[in-house]
Every structure is written in C-alpha cells, then in structure tokens.
Design an enzyme around this catalytic site. Sequence first.
Site, short mmCIF file in Angstrom:
data_model
loop_
_atom_site.label_atom_id
_atom_site.label_comp_id
_atom_site.label_asym_id
_atom_site.label_seq_id
_atom_site.Cartn_x
_atom_site.Cartn_y
_atom_site.Cartn_z
N LYS A 1 1.15 -1.35 0.09
CA LYS A 1 0.56 -0.09 0.14
C LYS A 1 0.69 0.66 0.49
CE LYS A 1 -3.63 2.50 0.62
NZ LYS A 1 -2.97 4.00 0.78
N GLU B 1 9.61 1.44 11.04
CA GLU B 1 10.64 2.45 11.11
C GLU B 1 10.19 3.36 10.43
OE1 GLU B 1 13.16 4.68 9.90
OE2 GLU B 1 12.19 4.20 7.99
N CYS C 1 14.26 10.49 6.89
CA CYS C 1 13.33 10.45 7.85
C CYS C 1 15.38 10.34 9.18
CB CYS C 1 13.16 9.51 8.67
SG CYS C 1 13.86 7.57 7.76
N GLU D 1 10.22 16.08 14.35
CA GLU D 1 10.48 15.71 12.86
C GLU D 1 9.89 16.98 12.54
OE1 GLU D 1 11.34 12.06 10.66
OE2 GLU D 1 9.48 12.24 11.36
#
Length: 489
Positions: free
Chosen positions: A184, A260, A294, A393
């Site tokens: 997906k 992750e 990331c 983040e």
Amino acid sequence: MSSLLPADGARLLIDGKLRQGGDGVFETANPATEEVVGLAANADAADMDAAITAARTAFDDTEWSRDHAFRARCLEQLRVALQGEVEALREITVTEAGAPVMLTKGPQLEGPIADLAFAAGLAENYEWETDLGVAEPMGIKTRRTLRREPVGVVGAIIPWNFPHQIGFAKLGPALAAGNTVVLKPAPDTPWCAAAVGAIIAEQTDIPPGVVNIVTSSDHALGARLSVDPRVDLISFTGSTQTGRLVMAAAAPTLKKTFLELGGKSAFIVLDDADIAGAVGVAAFSVCVHAGQGCALTTRLLVPRASYDEAVQVAAATMGRMKPGDPTDPGTVCGPLISRRQRDRVLGYLDTARAEGGRIVVGGGRPEGRERGWFVEPTLIADLPNTATVAREEIFGPVLVIIPHDGDEDAIRIANDSPYGLSGSVWGVDPERIRRVTEGVRTGTLSVNGGIWYSADAPFGGYKQSGIGREMGVAGFEEYLETKLIATAG
C-alpha cells in the site's frame, strides 16, 4: 505521461492482473508546479480484500515459499526489467515525488533497483537449515534441525519521500524470504508504485498473487492490513504517530510488526574537528530532497566556543542552497511533497519564532517561486534542545543549531530525544570518537562522512524510531520464522 502508465490512469495490481479501482480514480500532482499530471486507480475495501485473498492463496497453495531458486530468478528478472525501464521510472519519480533528478542516480531509484541483486542472492544462498547436532534431553537421543521459513502474507505500507528505496527495501527481502506481499503506497506517489506493478505483471514470471499493489487516496485503507487475520506481518515506514496506530491495530491478532519511524538525529561536531568543514556538510545535507528524509541530521551540536563561527558557516551554506526545479541536474533542494506538508513546515517556523528562536537564514517561501510547494532552507539558532523544533520531526529543509559543552554534554543532548534513528560524529581523536559512538543511542552513525546506506547493511532505530531492521541480512530475517525440528534416534 510515461509509457508505463495508460492514459486513463495507473492500475492496481491484484492477483497478477492490472485493473481499475473500485472507487474510480484520483489525481496525482507535480509538487514543483502544483499541476495535476494524471490519474491513479482508487482502490476500495473490496479491492484490498481481493489483494489479501490473492496473497494468502499464493502463499498457501503454490510452491513460491519453498522454491528458493525460482524466487532468486524472479528477483533478478525484476531487477533487469526495472533497469530496462529506468528512464520512464526516473520521469515518474521526478514528476510525482519532486525528487531532484540527481538523486535518482542513487538512493531515489538506481541504487534500490541494483540492491535487488542482494535480495536475489539471499534467496538462493541463505542457510535455510542448520544442524544443531545430537543431544539427549531427558535421556532421549535427538537430532535437532533449525529451519527458517517465511512468515506468510506481508502487508507493506510505504511513505512518499523515497518511494522506490523504501518499496524495494520491503519487496526485495520479503519476496526473497518466500513471502507474498500486499503493498500500500502513499496517496502522494501512486504512480511510482503502479509503474512497478505494471513491470511485475508484464515483464516477470512472478506468479499471480505474490505481489499485489493497491493505490488509494484513502490513508486509512492500509489500516485493513493491520487488522486482517490473513496478514501475518506488517512492515510499515512512516511517522511515529502513525506507527503507534499501526502497532495498536495489529495487536489483537498479535501479528509480527516491523516499524521504521521518525527521527531527530544529531550531527555532533567535536572541538578537535574542522569546524567549518563539518558544519558545511551538516548544513548541506539537511537541504537534500528538501529535508524529506527520516535519517537526516536536523540537530547540529557544536562546541560552545565555536558557536558563532558555526552559525555563520551554516547560514552561508544554506543561503546558497536555493530551492529549484527537480528536473534541473544541479538541483539539490526541490519542493516539499504537498501544500499540506509545506504549510506544516511553515507552521514549525512560526513556532520557533514564538519560542524565541532566531531565523538566521530562510524562514519562508523562496522569492520567484509563486508556484510549487517550496520552502527556503532555514537555520534556527538560539533555542535549547527542549524547544519544539528541536524535539519534533519537521520533514523540511530546517536545521536547528545547539551549543554543547564537551563530548559528554554532546552525548547527553543527542540522547535527549524520543528518537534514535541516525546521527553523525565529526572529530579527530579516535578514542573520543569511539566514546561518542558508544554513547549515542541510535541505529546508525556516520563518522567523518562515512556512508551507512548499503544493501548489505541493516538500517533501523532505537526508542521511538522503530522496531526491527530493514536491509542487510538482519532486515531479510525480519521476514522469517524459526522452526526447530527434533528427531529421535
């Protein structure tokens, strides 16, 4: 539009067939121009159910999971087919993901395709059975054999920032291990995944149902993979917030979950380093792909005595990094993926100002770019590690510079974060560098510019940066179960 995609919209791949979505189509846009560039199949719940059914059947009723040599050949076939279509894939990736074309020569496209060779080698050469020898537990002479087997059906959910790298980092090892997959992709980059689906369906011998690719404008459709009992493992890459939801949704069926997630990694400059050289690298790296990575080091920790010099160097470097057209070979900092993401990044800059931060360079939309979701590379100074922009983040070309008072203080600041994904250390004294690399709690660390990204090297994080590892043998083994067979006599 690329020749890989039909004019009426990219297709789903379900049970070996390319087909329309049950919910019609949805638009995909070019983030550098804001223009709608085409259509993608919009899957509904019935499509996702069909994909899971196909994957389950392919795993349970075919020899895919047991024929290691066939899997290796299919993965090698896929690698060659992808390389044959690399220019079409490059066009799609630059257009849809806003990835600078220079990055498609490496981690955005060509590197991940080449990495499939490592997965193919594992499928053929991995030690699937290990003889543990003979023992006599409870007086019964027994030979023990350790067998590694695929988990089953893998639900793989991927983000938009590196759609091919992350997609192949899941597909390669999952397929090499003998699993079947329902992939997906993010709604922002459906073409990138659909083009791969077309290549699998039309140019490889991968059997029907082994790989299913389900595009949708609905972020929540992927959640069905987490709750469906027919799915044995979830492999998710994305934000920590969404990762928590994925883990919670998978809990009732106790399926194996690989996550992750996010990062707020520290770039540590020791006082014996070349301050200007190290800071220049840190400032440059956070601008790559508009900071949408990331593992990028978005906190720059410098010796307090060199703070002013470091601010000047970082500002000068970032000031030269002008956001540009991703089709230009010289562009490093392209657009953000969407208007929503651009506004999110600009909101963080407003928060930094409100908390007393100094915007040294950047701080808004670049002049002369009225179209496209661009943000200037931005340096924020004079905030502590407790500030919002040092904790959360941002996923944009934003660097926060923070002074430290020696090696131990730098380690403390680096670890004072909910994340632990990556990091960098720059210095001269090997013993000091070793102490810092031992002290920082992250999954990967670069020393003086060393590159940790490689097909044979595991990647993943500590703390709220995730669970498990991707890539390398460790990443491959995430997709395996362990079976012990004990034979008397």
